[in-house]
Design an enzyme around this catalytic site. Structure first.
Site, mmCIF file in Angstrom:
data_model
loop_
_atom_site.group_PDB
_atom_site.id
_atom_site.type_symbol
_atom_site.label_atom_id
_atom_site.label_comp_id
_atom_site.label_asym_id
_atom_site.label_seq_id
_atom_site.Cartn_x
_atom_site.Cartn_y
_atom_site.Cartn_z
ATOM 1 N N HIS A 122 3.961 11.457 -5.160
ATOM 2 C CA HIS A 122 4.196 11.913 -3.791
ATOM 3 C C HIS A 122 5.450 11.220 -3.274
ATOM 4 O O HIS A 122 6.012 10.346 -3.939
ATOM 5 C CB HIS A 122 2.994 11.614 -2.892
ATOM 6 C CG HIS A 122 2.679 10.149 -2.801
ATOM 7 N ND1 HIS A 122 1.825 9.504 -3.684
ATOM 8 C CD2 HIS A 122 3.126 9.179 -1.964
ATOM 9 C CE1 HIS A 122 1.758 8.231 -3.378
ATOM 10 N NE2 HIS A 122 2.547 7.994 -2.335
ATOM 11 N N GLU A 178 9.968 3.523 1.810
ATOM 12 C CA GLU A 178 8.982 2.551 2.266
ATOM 13 C C GLU A 178 9.447 1.129 1.950
ATOM 14 O O GLU A 178 9.488 0.274 2.829
ATOM 15 C CB GLU A 178 7.624 2.844 1.615
ATOM 16 C CG GLU A 178 7.047 4.169 2.081
ATOM 17 C CD GLU A 178 5.542 4.158 2.157
ATOM 18 O OE1 GLU A 178 5.002 4.299 3.267
ATOM 19 O OE2 GLU A 178 4.902 4.037 1.093
ATOM 20 N N HIS A 195 6.811 7.898 -5.385
ATOM 21 C CA HIS A 195 5.772 7.056 -5.954
ATOM 22 C C HIS A 195 5.024 7.841 -7.032
ATOM 23 O O HIS A 195 4.419 8.884 -6.729
ATOM 24 C CB HIS A 195 4.759 6.616 -4.880
ATOM 25 C CG HIS A 195 5.339 5.692 -3.869
ATOM 26 N ND1 HIS A 195 4.750 5.465 -2.635
ATOM 27 C CD2 HIS A 195 6.454 4.912 -3.897
ATOM 28 C CE1 HIS A 195 5.481 4.588 -1.956
ATOM 29 N NE2 HIS A 195 6.525 4.253 -2.701
ATOM 30 N N THR A 231 0.048 2.184 0.230
ATOM 31 C CA THR A 231 0.802 2.138 1.486
ATOM 32 C C THR A 231 0.246 3.093 2.533
ATOM 33 O O THR A 231 0.839 3.286 3.583
ATOM 34 C CB THR A 231 2.293 2.455 1.247
ATOM 35 O OG1 THR A 231 2.409 3.802 0.760
ATOM 36 C CG2 THR A 231 2.899 1.492 0.238
ATOM 37 N N THR A 232 -0.910 3.682 2.243
ATOM 38 C CA THR A 232 -1.626 4.512 3.209
ATOM 39 C C THR A 232 -3.080 4.019 3.256
ATOM 40 O O THR A 232 -3.561 3.403 2.301
ATOM 41 C CB THR A 232 -1.615 5.999 2.811
ATOM 42 O OG1 THR A 232 -2.151 6.146 1.482
ATOM 43 C CG2 THR A 232 -0.211 6.578 2.871
#
Length: 307
Positions: A117, A129, A142, A225-226
């Site tokens: 993604h 990011e 990623h 990271t989510t």
């Protein structure tokens, strides 16, 4: 009494805006859209306040060279597949067959690719990011892998080293990157959340830099990271960026969040290191030293560089 009214309204608005369990990026937040911005993710997902969170700012002069960070072996990355790309409400994501694997690179096991993604800015502006010495690139890819023996990502995330993510930066180029045609053309079909479409045949290898440019990278232990921000990720962030022209980068900003707003700046702010060490592979340093040596010798001998 009249001065109290705006304060009451403001307090009411704050209560409404911060009371929802929905998570969002800062670019989505308004009082009309009830969601938790990145600084409040931990209100709903406790792991998001952990000490080993991602992304981070990589300060290159503070990284340590690690001889164990050898070149990766990318197995079946050349294999062509027909994937499905989906707007999942916060990114464009592609599931991949579990046949492409990575070994080496200082990893403790063999990891198989699960999905990839992207995170981007607004109209080609800063959107990666991770940052390098404070610099934010236009976009970041990623590629998510899990240990080969696991059958699902949820199980892998229960292992502190269960997931390995390869991160790649994008840079603005003057020429179109035709290797990305399949991805770019598909974006028009997935503008709305939950929109999905079949991709033209692609391979993971065509999306990333050539293998000889993949020996320079950074390594640290971090998290998703989510939300839920699970701290089970071995991160590899590569130095060599992927070129896309301005038009290609801007296409990603045409996607929509689930509330219909433009999907822009879908990146989490960098997180504190909290004492973690970031390591680097040796290649970049060796190449830089060689270039510096040549430049020094050239200057010392009074030689001019050929045109």
């Amino acid at each position: 009494m009249q001065q109290l009214i705006p304060l009451v309204l403001l307090a009411s608005c704050w209560t409404v805006c911060t009371g929802s369990g929905d998570w969002c990026y800062q670019s989505q937040f308004t009082c009309d859209h009830q969601c938790n911005t990145p600084d409040k993710w931990d209100h709903v997902f406790s792991d998001c306040k952990g000490k080993h969170q991602s992304p981070i700012n990589i300060v290159t002069r503070k990284t340590l060279k690690d001889e164990r960070l050898t070149p990766f072996q990318f197995n079946n990355y050349q294999q062509i597949f027909r994937g499905t790309i989906k707007n999942n409400g916060h990114s464009a994501q592609v599931g991949v067959p579990h046949v492409s694997t990575i070994t080496g690179g200082g990893l403790p096991s063999t990891y198989k690719a699960v999905q990839f993604h992207l995170h981007w800015g607004s109209k080609g502006g800063p959107g990666s990011e991770h940052t390098i010495d404070g610099e934010r690139y236009p976009m970041e890819l990623h590629i998510v892998h899990m240990k080969q023996h696991y059958t699902d990502l949820k199980t892998a995330l229960a292992d502190t080293e269960g997931v390995a993510v390869l991160g790649f930066f994008y840079e603005r180029s003057n020429s179109e990157n035709r290797k990305y045609d399949a991805i770019i053309k598909s974006l028009k079909s997935i503008k709305a959340t939950n929109g999905s479409t079949s991709l033209l045949p692609i391979s993971l290898a065509q999306l990333i830099p050539s293998q000889q440019n993949l020996t320079s990278y950074y390594r640290y232990k971090g998290s998703l990271t989510t939300p839920g921000c699970s701290q089970s990720v071995i991160w590899t962030v590569f130095e060599s960026p992927i070129p896309l022209n301005e038009d290609q980068l801007e296409e990603f900003s045409e996607l929509k969040f689930h509330d219909g707003k433009p999907m822009v700046e879908n990146f989490r702010p960098v997180q504190p290191l909290n004492g973690r060490q970031v390591y680097r592979s040796g290649s970049a340093v060796i190449l830089a030293s060689s270039a510096l040596l040549v430049a020094t010798l050239t200057a010392a001998l009074g030689l001019s560089q050929p045109n």
